[in-house]
Design an enzyme around this catalytic site. Sequence first.
Site, mmCIF file in Angstrom:
data_model
loop_
_atom_site.group_PDB
_atom_site.id
_atom_site.type_symbol
_atom_site.label_atom_id
_atom_site.label_comp_id
_atom_site.label_asym_id
_atom_site.label_seq_id
_atom_site.Cartn_x
_atom_site.Cartn_y
_atom_site.Cartn_z
ATOM 1 N N GLY A 72 0.780 -1.239 0.000
ATOM 2 C CA GLY A 72 0.000 0.000 0.000
ATOM 3 C C GLY A 72 0.806 1.282 0.000
ATOM 4 O O GLY A 72 0.228 2.363 0.020
ATOM 5 N N GLU A 78 4.638 -6.216 2.460
ATOM 6 C CA GLU A 78 4.499 -6.895 1.152
ATOM 7 C C GLU A 78 4.067 -5.861 0.104
ATOM 8 O O GLU A 78 2.925 -5.863 -0.347
ATOM 9 C CB GLU A 78 3.504 -8.068 1.252
ATOM 10 C CG GLU A 78 2.219 -7.719 1.971
ATOM 11 C CD GLU A 78 1.259 -8.880 2.098
ATOM 12 O OE1 GLU A 78 1.693 -10.016 2.318
ATOM 13 O OE2 GLU A 78 0.043 -8.622 1.995
ATOM 14 N N CYS A 79 5.001 -5.009 -0.252
ATOM 15 C CA CYS A 79 4.698 -3.958 -1.227
ATOM 16 C C CYS A 79 4.826 -4.502 -2.644
ATOM 17 O O CYS A 79 5.675 -5.353 -2.923
ATOM 18 C CB CYS A 79 5.667 -2.791 -1.064
ATOM 19 S SG CYS A 79 5.338 -1.896 0.445
ATOM 20 N N GLY A 80 4.005 -3.977 -3.521
ATOM 21 C CA GLY A 80 4.113 -4.291 -4.943
ATOM 22 C C GLY A 80 4.497 -3.034 -5.703
ATOM 23 O O GLY A 80 5.608 -2.871 -6.181
ATOM 24 N N ARG A 81 3.541 -2.106 -5.759
ATOM 25 C CA ARG A 81 3.707 -0.884 -6.549
ATOM 26 C C ARG A 81 5.016 -0.156 -6.229
ATOM 27 O O ARG A 81 5.743 0.251 -7.123
ATOM 28 C CB ARG A 81 2.531 0.060 -6.236
ATOM 29 C CG ARG A 81 2.498 1.333 -7.066
ATOM 30 C CD ARG A 81 1.331 2.224 -6.617
ATOM 31 N NE ARG A 81 0.124 1.471 -6.417
ATOM 32 C CZ ARG A 81 -0.709 1.108 -7.398
ATOM 33 N NH1 ARG A 81 -0.475 1.492 -8.622
ATOM 34 N NH2 ARG A 81 -1.781 0.394 -7.137
ATOM 35 N N CYS A 140 -11.983 0.371 -29.461
ATOM 36 C CA CYS A 140 -13.261 0.975 -29.878
ATOM 37 C C CYS A 140 -14.102 1.309 -28.663
ATOM 38 O O CYS A 140 -15.255 0.863 -28.550
ATOM 39 C CB CYS A 140 -14.010 0.008 -30.771
ATOM 40 S SG CYS A 140 -13.032 -0.487 -32.167
HETATM 41 C C1 LIG Z 1 -2.947 -8.795 0.054
HETATM 42 C C2 LIG Z 1 -2.141 -7.815 -0.721
HETATM 43 N N1 LIG Z 1 -0.882 -7.550 -0.332
HETATM 44 C C3 LIG Z 1 -0.097 -6.673 -1.000
HETATM 45 C C4 LIG Z 1 -0.570 -5.997 -2.123
HETATM 46 C C5 LIG Z 1 0.331 -5.040 -2.818
HETATM 47 O O1 LIG Z 1 -0.168 -3.750 -2.682
HETATM 48 P P1 LIG Z 1 0.645 -2.496 -3.234
HETATM 49 O O2 LIG Z 1 1.013 -2.783 -4.623
HETATM 50 O O3 LIG Z 1 -0.323 -1.379 -3.063
HETATM 51 O O4 LIG Z 1 1.853 -2.339 -2.353
HETATM 52 C C6 LIG Z 1 -1.893 -6.232 -2.550
HETATM 53 C C7 LIG Z 1 -2.438 -5.507 -3.688
HETATM 54 O O5 LIG Z 1 -3.580 -5.539 -4.032
HETATM 55 C C8 LIG Z 1 -2.687 -7.162 -1.833
HETATM 56 O O6 LIG Z 1 -3.949 -7.432 -2.218
#
Ligand SMILES: Cc1ncc(COP(=O)(O)O)c(C=O)c1O
Length: 405
Positions: A229, A264-267, A342
């Site tokens: 997040g 557990e970051c992604g973005r 489209c």
């Molecule tokens: C359970 C969980 N953890 C981690 C993430 C990664 O979130 P972010 O990319 O906002 O850090 C998500 C994204 O939807 C998620 O659903």
Amino acid sequence: MTVNNALIRDYIDRQNNELSAFIYDLDYLEQHIRQLQQQLPAQVDCYYAIKANNDAAILQTLLPHVYGFEVASIGEIEKVRAISDSVPVAFGGPGKTLSELRRALELNVTFYHLESALQLDRLNNLAMELGKTVCCLLRVNPHFALPKATLQMAGQATQFGIDEQQLLQLLPRLAEYPALEIVGFHFHCLSNNLDAGTHAGLVRHYLAAASQWASQFSLKLSVVNVGGGIGVAYQAEPQFDFARYCQQLTQLCHEYPQLRIATECGRYITAQCGVYLTEVTDIKCNHGEYFAILRGGNHHFRLPSSWQHNHPFTIFARDSWPHSYPRPEINGKTVTLCGELCTPKDVLAKQVTVSQLRAGDVIVFNKAGAYGWHISHHDFLSHPHPQRMYIKAQQFITTEVSYAA
Ligand SMILES: Cc1ncc(COP(=O)(O)O)c(C=O)c1O
């Protein structure tokens, strides 16, 4: 821009026409994850949430630098296990079925993030059949107020986690699940939070709540997973102050020395390592407004339309126009950048002002490494897919995505 600009220019110059591509800079990604890890306190385990971008090259680059990977499906577990048999895997998601949990047990998942009483029952029964005990965290949908963010997954009525009030009914009954070792709690409540102070404040709430439940119900609490997040500023706002966040995490680590804190970051890990390049195929004026049509769009890069934002971009001009007919061009105008689908929803940036834009120029959308290609509906309208390129040691290494170990 963080991706190697000279190589982007070089790539554009080598393409004749109809260009659309993602370029991911693995050098930048490695440097970025090293910097994050240097700042995080040693008590914090950094997972990468692979839903943001699960390409093998990305996972392989991150593997030596992260504690583990957070996954939300069997497909994602398999992608992680294709690059490592042993790296810790945390398995989340609200829809884990019996067959998925069975396969997850075969694939040696490390932590199960359980989101309902039924998930506890399913996993407990499967693990008992196998004579195993498995480590689990309970994902909580808390009742305390959360700061505003682009997406909110909990702290309100959503499908995620176990409602805090139901959790309080469940915690005294954990002995009914002898094959589940409940080691902690999991919270992932929002996405794209740009404020370090409120993010650290949230972590403080999570740790306090988890400790309170542990003492109230005599649990052995060893991990609190505080989710992802952390936001990326796509517009002119200030970036997330990671250094300040880590200072506050360090303070929290002193207050809770017995706990491991997992993130557990992604973005925040992969957004900036990728760009999406797309050629302007036409420019027109309809009802008094200019529109530039791009060789690509939503089906490659759905993030701008799913968030309804103007995605940041840079124009890479191309001077040659090898045709006998006129080249559409605007100067100092406001224009909407549209994809080739489209649907009027295929918009990547609305009414932005450009000093010059011509058919044949290339738009480079920045911060496209996370939730770009991987959340898009690639085959809608059956247009060609973009090229996928990776930079490593300052050169392009491949145009193919491969999951080989
Ligand atoms: C359970 C969980 N953890 C981690 C993430 C990664 O979130 P972010 O990319 O906002 O850090 C998500 C994204 O939807 C998620 O659903």
